[in-house]
Design an enzyme around this catalytic site. Structure first.
Site, PDB file in Angstrom:
ATOM      1  N   ALA A 229      -9.698  -9.213   5.420  1.00  0.00           N
ATOM      2  CA  ALA A 229     -10.786  -8.876   4.499  1.00  0.00           C
ATOM      3  C   ALA A 229     -11.203  -7.409   4.576  1.00  0.00           C
ATOM      4  CB  ALA A 229     -11.979  -9.785   4.757  1.00  0.00           C
TER       5      ALA A 229
ATOM      6  N   HIS B  57       0.848  -1.191   0.000  1.00  0.00           N
ATOM      7  CA  HIS B  57       0.000   0.000   0.000  1.00  0.00           C
ATOM      8  C   HIS B  57       0.887   1.247   0.000  1.00  0.00           C
ATOM      9  CE1 HIS B  57      -3.544   2.420   0.622  1.00  0.00           C
ATOM     10  NE2 HIS B  57      -2.922   3.044   1.595  1.00  0.00           N
TER      11      HIS B  57
HETATM   12  C1  GRF Z   1       1.131   0.603  -5.969  1.00  0.00           C
HETATM   13  O1  GRF Z   1       1.556   1.818  -5.392  1.00  0.00           O
HETATM   14  C2  GRF Z   1       0.191  -0.120  -5.060  1.00  0.00           C
HETATM   15  O2  GRF Z   1       0.522  -0.042  -3.718  1.00  0.00           O
HETATM   16  C3  GRF Z   1      -1.079   0.634  -5.322  1.00  0.00           C
HETATM   17  O3  GRF Z   1      -1.079   0.788  -6.727  1.00  0.00           O
HETATM   18  C4  GRF Z   1       0.259   0.821  -7.187  1.00  0.00           C
HETATM   19  C5  GRF Z   1       0.412  -0.265  -8.211  1.00  0.00           C
HETATM   20  O4  GRF Z   1       1.394   0.052  -9.110  1.00  0.00           O
HETATM   21  N1  GRF Z   1      -2.219  -0.027  -4.793  1.00  0.00           N
HETATM   22  P1  GRF Z   1       1.877  -0.982 -10.222  1.00  0.00           P
HETATM   23  O5  GRF Z   1       0.653  -1.524 -10.919  1.00  0.00           O
HETATM   24  O6  GRF Z   1       2.663  -2.073  -9.536  1.00  0.00           O
HETATM   25  O7  GRF Z   1       2.735  -0.173 -11.134  1.00  0.00           O
END
Ligand code: GRF
Length: 188
Positions: A141, A108
């Site tokens: 979840a 995240h």
């Molecule tokens: C990442 O920063 C992830 O944490 C967030 O979306 C981004 C995904 O990037 N939920 P990618 O698709 O790996 O380039």
């Protein structure tokens, strides 16, 4: 350690995992990459790397429960030790997570429990914090909840836009994801 990686977008974090495995720096087997919609670059780049791919298109199911069941079956077919949500933008059911022994890893782009949800970068900027970062955690979840494994801070500069900040966070996020997988693989 066998992993299945789930993506919804470009999959640049996934690419870091693919590269680390190819370089011999990460001892995991990427059994498959799956997406919740057709046409993602994450699936395209996985196929190009010779990794099996699948799509369980959310829009093709009558309800979330049916989609969860189909996703669980699709992932289970690859018998993973760990399932990785790498920019997978859908909440899965407790049943999905239970099916994989709770081993559902998420990344995240914020310092959880601050700024969960789909707009963690934007929300941190809007709040006005000067430091944000990224989190790798075992997902439950909920929305970006569950035990935290690793975090790293990233400063917010006055000149940042959501895009520039997210790109800087993702540089750190990729490293943290690869190192977390390496630790889990070493312990398995
Ligand atoms: C990442 O920063 C992830 O944490 C967030 O979306 C981004 C995904 O990037 N939920 P990618 O698709 O790996 O380039």
């Amino acid at each position: 350690m066998r992993i299945v990686v789930l993506v919804s977008g470009t999959g640049s974090n996934l690419q870091a995992v693919i590269d680390a495995v190819a370089a011999g720096d990460l001892d995991v087997e990427i059994a498959a990459v799956g997406a919740d919609r057709p046409g993602t670059y994450g699936v395209e780049r996985s196929a190009a790397a010779g990794i099996p791919t699948f799509v369980v298109d959310f829009k093709e199911y009558a309800n979330r429960s049916d989609w969860n069941t189909a996703l669980t079956q699709a992932v289970a077919a690859y018998d993973p030790d760990v399932v990785v949500s790498s920019g997978f933008m859908r909440i899965v059911s407790a049943g999905f997570i239970d099916a994989f022994g709770g081993k559902y890893l998420n990344t995240h782009p914020a310092l959880l429990p601050a700024f969960p949800g789909a707009h963690g970068v934007r929300d941190a900027m809007a709040y006005g914090v000067k430091v944000t970062g990224c989190t790798v955690h075992w997902a439950d979840a909920g929305v970006d909840t569950g035990p935290i494994i690793a975090q790293e801070a990233v400063s917010i500069e006055d000149s940042d836009t959501e895009e520039t900040l997210h790109e800087r966070i993702k540089v750190v996020e990729r490293r943290l994801l690869v190192s977390t997988l390496a630790s889990l693989a070493a312990a398995s």
